[in-house]
Design a protein around this motif. Structure first.
Motif, PDB file in Angstrom:
ATOM      1  N   GLN A  10      41.324  31.988  45.260  1.00 56.78           N
ATOM      2  CA  GLN A  10      39.839  31.823  45.309  1.00 56.78           C
ATOM      3  C   GLN A  10      39.525  31.137  46.602  1.00 56.78           C
ATOM      4  OE1 GLN A  10      39.822  29.507  41.504  1.00 56.78           O
ATOM      5  NE2 GLN A  10      37.673  30.860  41.040  1.00 56.78           N
ATOM      6  N   CYS A  11      40.172  30.129  47.164  1.00 55.37           N
ATOM      7  CA  CYS A  11      39.818  29.313  48.234  1.00 55.37           C
ATOM      8  C   CYS A  11      39.950  30.362  49.539  1.00 55.37           C
ATOM      9  CB  CYS A  11      40.872  28.135  48.681  1.00 55.37           C
ATOM     10  SG  CYS A  11      40.531  26.616  47.329  1.00 55.37           S
ATOM     11  N   PHE A  36      35.529  39.529  42.244  1.00 52.37           N
ATOM     12  CA  PHE A  36      36.635  38.457  42.522  1.00 52.37           C
ATOM     13  C   PHE A  36      37.734  39.012  43.260  1.00 52.37           C
ATOM     14  CE2 PHE A  36      40.650  36.247  41.288  1.00 52.37           C
ATOM     15  CZ  PHE A  36      40.059  35.078  41.541  1.00 52.37           C
ATOM     16  N   GLU A  73      43.342  29.566  41.905  1.00 53.59           N
ATOM     17  CA  GLU A  73      42.605  28.609  42.844  1.00 53.59           C
ATOM     18  C   GLU A  73      42.806  28.960  44.425  1.00 53.59           C
ATOM     19  OE1 GLU A  73      40.750  25.063  40.107  1.00 53.59           O
ATOM     20  OE2 GLU A  73      43.045  24.665  41.063  1.00 53.59           O
ATOM     21  N   ARG A 105      38.419  33.149  49.821  1.00 52.63           N
ATOM     22  CA  ARG A 105      37.244  33.900  49.677  1.00 52.63           C
ATOM     23  C   ARG A 105      36.195  33.604  50.735  1.00 52.63           C
ATOM     24  NH1 ARG A 105      35.154  37.249  45.921  1.00 52.63           N
ATOM     25  NH2 ARG A 105      32.906  37.752  46.311  1.00 52.63           N
ATOM     26  N   VAL A 111      33.064  36.802  40.352  1.00 50.65           N
ATOM     27  CA  VAL A 111      33.497  35.631  40.549  1.00 50.65           C
ATOM     28  C   VAL A 111      32.533  34.537  39.531  1.00 50.65           C
ATOM     29  CG1 VAL A 111      33.591  35.853  43.239  1.00 50.65           C
ATOM     30  CG2 VAL A 111      31.400  35.515  42.142  1.00 50.65           C
TER      31      VAL A 111
END
Length: 291
Positions: free
Chosen positions: A204-205, A216, A201, A207, A164
């Motif tokens: 990513q949100c 990641f 992104e 996670r 990450v």
């Protein structure tokens, strides 16, 4: 097969040896990054011996083991296992299997006529179609792996080890990706630009805040990420999944090498010179269709 007490006395040291760990002081001379893989290869050999009641260590035993492996393994994989066993058995058993001429002759014979398959590659239009048409609820994780994999010309192990902290946002249209521990033992970085930033992104949100792993790429299913990191086989199978969705011929031929080969091909098509192709990945074409 029923084992006598004498058999058990001979077998016990090997069974006990399987309980060791890669932190065994004897193994510290092995490559640090791949020590666990060396240890696993040695363990697999000893497990095979246990399962087949083989208590001796000799060239004949190793020949039998590699004949067994040849039923399911390709020659390059067998040479890799041989190399790991050579190093590990030298340390653990004081054996020098590099002197086993019959074993080496067998491995060389397996290589005769073997033509390794190169992974198929994606085209600009394949990439564009998948990113724009595949439903996010199923394929968002695959899209992010595709974007990062091709922009960076990544190998499967590099994608798996991306953590990450290796993704930094530098602007609304720029992500800096830092890859640790690449094959050349040097860190490298590259960028993801423009519309692909939003896709990364979005992933990513998702996670989970309680995810224990710092990797990641986490398992993605029905629009959600779990706390479980994606393994090598899962990431290596993503090109096949993409090819299957696109209904490309022979999707099984899109292997874990697909992203690196595709990236190099796109660089060549864009007019990059040979020095760029051999570079550290900082100069990569944007993943987009030629229009």
């Amino acid at each position: 097969m029923t084992k006598t007490s004498d058999d058990e006395e001979i077998l016990n040291p090997y069974v006990q040896g399987l309980k060791g760990t890669p932190k065994d002081p004897d193994l510290t001379s092995l490559p640090e990054k791949s020590r666990e893989i060396y240890f696993r290869a040695y363990n697999n050999f000893n497990k095979w011996r246990v399962e087949n009641g083989v208590y001796a260590l000799s060239e004949t035993v190793l020949l039998s083991y590699f004949m067994h492996l040849s039923q399911t393994k390709q020659p390059p994989t067998m040479w890799s296992i041989y190399s790991m066993l050579k190093a590990t058995m030298n340390i653990k058993d004081d054996m020098h299997i590099e002197n086993y001429s019959e074993l080496i002759t067998f491995l060389k014979g397996m290589q005769v006529g073997h033509n390794p398959k190169k992974s198929k590659m994606f085209t600009f239009s394949d990439i564009d179609k998948f990113i724009n048409e595949a439903p996010d609820i199923i394929y968002l994780g695959a899209k992010v792996i595709l974007i990062i994999g091709i922009n960076g010309g990544c190998r499967t192990n590099e994608l798996m080890s991306l953590n990450v902290d290796g993704i930094e946002k530098h602007s609304e249209t720029l992500l800096l990706i830092k890859l640790p521990n690449s094959k050349t033992s040097t860190n490298r970085s590259f960028v993801v630009r423009e519309e692909y930033v939003k896709i990364v992104e979005q992933y990513q949100c998702l996670r989970p805040p309680n995810a224990k792993s710092d990797r990641f790429f986490l398992q993605y299913h029905k629009g959600k990420c779990s706390g479980q990191p994606m393994g090598r086989n899962k990431i290596g199978g993503i090109p096949r999944d993409i090819a299957t969705y696109l209904k490309l011929p022979n999707p099984q031929d899109y292997t874990g090498h697909c992203f690196k080969r595709t990236s190099a091909s796109l660089l060549a098509d864009s007019g990059a010179d040979l020095s760029s192709l051999k570079g550290d990945g900082n100069t990569r074409p944007k993943v987009r269709d030629k229009r």
